[in-house]
Scaffold this active site. Structure first.
Site, PDB file in Angstrom:
ATOM      1  N   TRP A 104      44.424  50.871   4.078  1.00 27.50           N
ATOM      2  CA  TRP A 104      43.716  51.582   5.139  1.00 27.50           C
ATOM      3  C   TRP A 104      42.577  50.753   5.725  1.00 27.50           C
ATOM      4  O   TRP A 104      42.338  50.787   6.937  1.00 27.50           O
ATOM      5  CB  TRP A 104      43.217  52.932   4.630  1.00 27.50           C
ATOM      6  CG  TRP A 104      44.353  53.889   4.496  1.00 27.50           C
ATOM      7  CD1 TRP A 104      44.908  54.362   3.344  1.00 27.50           C
ATOM      8  CD2 TRP A 104      45.125  54.449   5.566  1.00 27.50           C
ATOM      9  NE1 TRP A 104      45.971  55.184   3.623  1.00 27.50           N
ATOM     10  CE2 TRP A 104      46.125  55.262   4.973  1.00 27.50           C
ATOM     11  CE3 TRP A 104      45.072  54.346   6.956  1.00 27.50           C
ATOM     12  CZ2 TRP A 104      47.056  55.956   5.743  1.00 27.50           C
ATOM     13  CZ3 TRP A 104      46.010  55.038   7.721  1.00 27.50           C
ATOM     14  CH2 TRP A 104      46.975  55.838   7.114  1.00 27.50           C
ATOM     15  N   ASP A 174      34.344  54.653   5.545  1.00 31.05           N
ATOM     16  CA  ASP A 174      35.408  55.651   5.575  1.00 31.05           C
ATOM     17  C   ASP A 174      35.555  56.170   4.149  1.00 31.05           C
ATOM     18  O   ASP A 174      36.032  55.471   3.263  1.00 31.05           O
ATOM     19  CB  ASP A 174      36.708  55.001   6.064  1.00 31.05           C
ATOM     20  CG  ASP A 174      37.889  55.967   6.050  1.00 31.05           C
ATOM     21  OD1 ASP A 174      37.753  57.098   5.529  1.00 31.05           O
ATOM     22  OD2 ASP A 174      38.967  55.575   6.540  1.00 31.05           O
ATOM     23  N   LYS A 198      42.261  65.444   2.049  1.00 30.04           N
ATOM     24  CA  LYS A 198      42.156  64.985   0.663  1.00 30.04           C
ATOM     25  C   LYS A 198      41.349  66.002  -0.139  1.00 30.04           C
ATOM     26  O   LYS A 198      41.905  66.822  -0.834  1.00 30.04           O
ATOM     27  CB  LYS A 198      41.479  63.607   0.604  1.00 30.04           C
ATOM     28  CG  LYS A 198      42.030  62.585   1.581  1.00 30.04           C
ATOM     29  CD  LYS A 198      43.457  62.167   1.279  1.00 30.04           C
ATOM     30  CE  LYS A 198      43.911  61.058   2.202  1.00 30.04           C
ATOM     31  NZ  LYS A 198      45.319  60.685   2.008  1.00 30.04           N
TER      32      LYS A 198
END
Length: 364
Positions: A104, A174, A198
């Site tokens: 990511w 992030d 999440k």
């Protein structure tokens, strides 16, 4: 029979049972309004109060300083990968620095490069994304617009320790997959963001917390919807926001506050869960490889594989027969992955550990 209680998916992840119960009732009718949450207007007083409560709860859980603006955005981290450099990587500064620590974060730096120059200050690709650097020891350019990193790599199962010092340039993180899983010093950051699927709730909403001094950098002429000042000025209501997702996020913050007892308590629970699982995997080291090296293992995501790759599929079937779901590894590396987000209970982790031991004994 599969169960919500045994959901180890990397995202959308498990939600607390109490939140699911309250959400189910709200879909039929909210007690405050008598209307379904799915039909509530984003212009209603009720929704304004939900946004206010969501921000208030987040500030209390995190100890967030007042200098941070809080906004509830759409588009997930992927949209912010482009929005952040558009807003903050201005000509008054050198190119921003990025840490490539996994799938990511590599996506984030690649998107930033589409907007303008950026520098990768550390890259874990040569080692197969199995380790992490110390954020405090990176050779960050003193004039860099900011330093960006992903605090927890869901694919590879890597998690950064919180920085010990405040960087010389704004630190942007992030935190999508470990946000609200542990306390940390929010004051060390320029911006923190996290999408919801999440630990926060269903997909559709992204929390952004931005030091207001950063907002002064934003250039004029950006499309309004991509200008973070617009979102903040309109109190997360510039265009129709994801009402349902923000409502569930608010329920999750209540659960963390009232049932769990805050982030210190949540961290202790998460540490116990991850220790149980990694101890089980380490005891099977002759048959199982854990992707991340020990010092950087994530409490949220354990990526692993059987050395006999044929057993990965066999274990998925074995676990599925016992009601466990979401254990497939990410498509980029394959194998297996157990995600231990906040709502995954210790009992669920024990069930997984029992299954691993039983399966290992059968195929030892």
């Amino acid at each position: 029979m599969k169960s919500n209680a045994l959901n180890f998916s990397g995202g959308p992840g498990a939600l607390p049972a109490a939140v699911l119960d309250a959400t189910q009732a709200a879909i039929a009718a909210l007690p405050e309004t008598g209307l379904s949450v799915l039909g509530m207007s984003h212009r209603s007083d009720w929704f304004e109060q939900i946004v206010d409560e969501a921000e208030r709860n987040l500030r209390a859980l995190l100890g967030l300083p007042e200098r941070f603006a809080v906004s509830f955005l759409q588009g997930g981290s992927s949209l912010l990968f482009a929005t952040i450099p558009l807003n903050f990587a201005t000509r008054a500064f050198a190119a921003p620095d990025y840490v490539n620590s996994g799938y990511w974060s590599s996506r984030a730096s690649a998107e930033a490069q589409r907007v303008g120059p950026c520098r990768v200050v550390w890259d874990g690709a040569p080692s197969g994304f199995r380790e992490l650097p110390s954020l405090d020891r990176l050779a960050v350019a003193p004039s860099a617009a900011y330093l960006h990193y992903v605090s927890n790599e869901t694919v590879e199962g890597l998690q950064f320790a919180a920085p010990d010092t405040t960087p010389r340039v704004p630190l942007i993180a992030d935190m999508s997959s470990d946000f609200l899983s542990r306390p940390f010093d929010t004051g060390r950051y320029g911006m923190i963001y996290a999408h919801a699927q999440k630990n926060l709730g269903p997909a559709g909403v992204t929390v952004a917390m931005i030091d207001r001094t950063l907002l002064e950098r934003i250039p004029e002429g950006l499309p309004q919807i991509l200008d973070l000042r617009t979102q903040i000025a309109h109190r997360s209501n510039y265009n129709t926001p994801p009402v349902f997702a923000i409502y569930v996020l608010t329920l999750v913050t209540r659960w963390l506050r009232d049932t769990i007892g805050g982030l210190d308590a949540m961290q202790r629970i998460n540490a116990t869960k991850s220790t149980r699982l990694y101890d089980t995997l380490d005891a099977m080291r002759d048959a199982v490889d854990v992707h991340a090296l020990k010092p950087w293992r994530s409490q949220m995501n354990a990526a692993f594989t059987f050395r006999d790759a044929r057993l990965d599929r066999a274990f998925l079937d074995f676990a599925g027969e016992r009601g466990m779901v979401g254990l497939e590894g990410h498509r980029s590396i394959g194998g297996l992955r157990a995600s231990l987000y906040n709502a995954v209970t210790l009992e669920a982790v024990e069930t997984l550990c029992d299954a691993l031991r039983e399966f290992g004994a059968r195929h030892g």
